[in-house]
Every structure is written in C-alpha cells, then in structure tokens.
Scaffold this motif. Structure first.
Motif, mmCIF file in Angstrom:
data_model
loop_
_atom_site.group_PDB
_atom_site.id
_atom_site.type_symbol
_atom_site.label_atom_id
_atom_site.label_comp_id
_atom_site.label_asym_id
_atom_site.label_seq_id
_atom_site.Cartn_x
_atom_site.Cartn_y
_atom_site.Cartn_z
ATOM 1 N N ARG A 1 0.815 -1.209 0.346
ATOM 2 C CA ARG A 1 0.077 -0.088 0.040
ATOM 3 C C ARG A 1 0.869 1.337 0.050
ATOM 4 N NH1 ARG A 1 -5.035 -0.350 -0.262
ATOM 5 N NH2 ARG A 1 -5.820 1.223 0.397
ATOM 6 N N GLY A 2 2.162 0.881 0.255
ATOM 7 C CA GLY A 2 2.651 2.118 0.796
ATOM 8 C C GLY A 2 2.483 3.402 1.896
ATOM 9 N N THR A 3 2.077 2.440 2.693
ATOM 10 C CA THR A 3 1.598 3.165 3.736
ATOM 11 C C THR A 3 1.570 2.354 4.921
ATOM 12 O OG1 THR A 3 -0.360 4.637 4.325
ATOM 13 C CG2 THR A 3 -0.804 2.866 3.588
ATOM 14 N N PRO A 4 1.523 2.969 6.259
ATOM 15 C CA PRO A 4 2.307 4.269 6.563
ATOM 16 C C PRO A 4 4.175 4.719 5.821
ATOM 17 C CG PRO A 4 2.117 2.495 8.467
ATOM 18 C CD PRO A 4 2.533 1.673 7.212
ATOM 19 N N LEU A 5 4.711 5.950 6.065
ATOM 20 C CA LEU A 5 5.092 6.265 5.156
ATOM 21 C C LEU A 5 6.673 5.354 5.194
ATOM 22 C CD1 LEU A 5 5.976 8.543 2.817
ATOM 23 C CD2 LEU A 5 6.590 9.965 4.628
#
Length: 317
Positions: free
Chosen positions: A48-52
């Motif tokens: 998802r690319g999250t958290p950063l």
C-alpha cells in the motif's frame, strides 16, 4: 520463473504474475527455490505504501518489484564467498531487505538464512523469522505474576506473543477484533478484549503492553501501565510512533513508566530460539490458511484487512 510483481503502490489489484529470468546470486548471496513464504503485515504496508516508513528506499515507486520476506525453500545456487550453504540445503529466513518471496526463486544474503529444522515443514518454518522474533523480543522481561497485554494478538506475532508470555508465567490479555476472541483464548489468553467495543487503555494496569498496531495517544498508553511498567510498540501510524519516541519517552520517565518503540533485532541468531521451542513443542505454530502464488492478492488482503487467525502462508512449490 513465475513471480508476483507490482510497480506502483496500491491495493492488491496492482499485483500481477509475470515470467521473469531466474536471478543469479552475487558474492555472499544465495539463490533459494521457494517452497513457502509467510505473509506479514509489513508486506501489506509495503504493497500500500503506507505508513510512510514502508516506502524506505522507494518513495515514489516500490524499491523491490516482488514482496515476501519470510521465506523457506531449497538452496539452488550460491554466489562467491558463500561458505555455510550448498545446493540442496533446506533453509529459511527473513529476507526483509531484498524480499522476493512471492516467486519461484529469490535471492537472499547468506547472513539472513539458517538451516531449516528437519522437524518443521517449509510452511511452518516460514512463519517464524519475523513474527516469532517480534513476539520473542517484545515479551522479553515478562515474568511470573505480571500482567501483560498484547494489542493485535490475533495475528501471527500476537499468537506467538501470547504463548511466550504465558510460558513466562504472566497473566495475558489479548486485544483484537471480535472475530478473533475465541482464537486468542485457544492460544492461551486469560482475558480478551474486542478493541471495537472497549478501550483497553482504560483497563489494567499492566506491567507490559506489546502493541503491534499503535494508533492511540501516548497518554492513553501511559494510563494503561502500572508504575514501573513498559510499553513497546512495533508498527502503527507514523505520528503515533513519533509521539511515542518523543513525548512518550519523556512522559514515561516523569511517571516511572517506560514507553518506546521496539528496535527489532533480525537474523538467525534471533529467530533460531523461537524455532527451537516450536520443535520442542513449547510453542505451537498456528497457520490460518495457505494460498497459491496466483492467490497472493487474496493472501495479502486477508492479513491486511485483519481477518487472519495466526499466520497466512503462500505455498509456491
């Protein structure tokens, strides 16, 4: 070789199967023919690319095209300077930095691998390196008569953490969604809490809180601790982690409580003790479901959406 790849962050439907050339190991590396790869929450976050922090090394696009770090399989080839393994050896490990486990072959540094215990299947061995280490280190210091709470206890690390804390003699409370309450009891939790209907930080106080999904206020976490108690988080939102590292550390110091982020030590020296206890029967490995390589999107979603009871594993060959 067949591999599950992606080139942009997003939901599971950004994943696709491709036929790629089988990679060759460089110096100090091993080519592993994958038998099984377990799914971790870190895989979902990096998808998802999250958290950063899941974008480390790839802010705009994924740093690695294939996810999957907790691998188990056979050594297919070794690069120069590899001394511990040879083709045909059965190995397992946490290939966190190179990943690649959701494929028929993966390249891994020799240093992250260990010889698979003969008593464990490839599926079982793949569940241990990341989840087992987090549980082992996260419950370190728990003792007889202490009150321990594990938040996110119905997943892979949580199931190990409940068992380890119980073996240390602690009274254990597990927190997760309502669909996991019976599972947490079956693993050994003395008490269970549905986080959707009750704020666990208003219970206790606890001598140790291991938080696998940190999202609350540091002052709420402090409230949940007994004097001298410890709060350790692994994962969660970036703002929460930063507050724990800054405000939480100061607030805890002033009130004789310790709040911090667990710095997980990786590698065979750290996951081997967990494997040894699994082999001895002191810890049970709980596999929720197995999926095929073509079903990797469903496997990731099951973990990421909080449905897995224990570990989810992708069986490759």
């Amino acid at each position: 070789m067949r591999a599950v790849v992606y080139d942009r962050y997003g939901p599971p439907d950004v994943l696709r199967i491709e036929n790629l050339p089988t990679p060759a190991p460089a110096a100090g590396q091993v080519l592993v023919r994958i038998a099984a790869t377990s799914v971790n929450l870190s895989d979902w976050e990096t998808l998802r690319g999250t958290p950063l922090y899941s974008r480390i090394g790839g802010l705009r696009a994924p740093a690695r095209p294939t996810l999957g770090s907790d691998i188990a399989g056979w050594v297919e080839a070794v690069g120069p300077d590899v001394t511990r393994f040879r083709p045909g050896d059965e190995v397992y490990g946490d290939n966190l930095w190179l990943k690649g486990g959701f494929a028929e072959h993966a390249i891994a540094p020799e240093s992250v691998l260990a010889t698979k215990p003969a008593a464990l299947s490839f599926v079982e061995a793949s569940t241990i390196p990341q989840a087992g280490v987090i549980a082992w280190q996260g419950t370190g210091g728990a003792g007889a008569g202490q009150r321990v709470l594990v938040n996110g206890a119905g997943g892979g690390s949580g199931a190990f953490a409940i068992q380890i804390a119980k073996r240390l003699g602690a009274h254990v409370t597990g927190v997760d969604n309502a669909g996991k309450l019976d599972f947490m009891r079956s693993v050994g939790a003395d008490e269970v809490i549905d986080y959707r209907s009750e704020d666990f930080t208003r219970r206790g106080p606890y001598d140790l809180v291991l938080d696998l999904v940190a999202h609350r206020s540091v002052f709420a976490y402090r409230r949940a601790l007994a004097p001298g108690g410890r709060y350790r988080c692994v994962g969660g939102s970036v703002p929460t982690l930063l507050r724990v590292l800054t405000v939480g550390s100061l607030a805890g110091l002033l009130t004789r409580r310790r709040l911090g982020v667990l710095a997980v030590k990786e590698g065979p020296a750290h996951f081997a003790p967990v494997a040894e206890r699994c082999v001895a029967g002191d810890l049970k490995i709980h596999v929720d479901r197995t999926f095929t390589l073509d079903e990797v999107p469903e496997a990731l979603a099951r973990v990421g959406e909080g449905h897995a009871l224990g570990k989810v594993v992708v069986v490759v060959s």
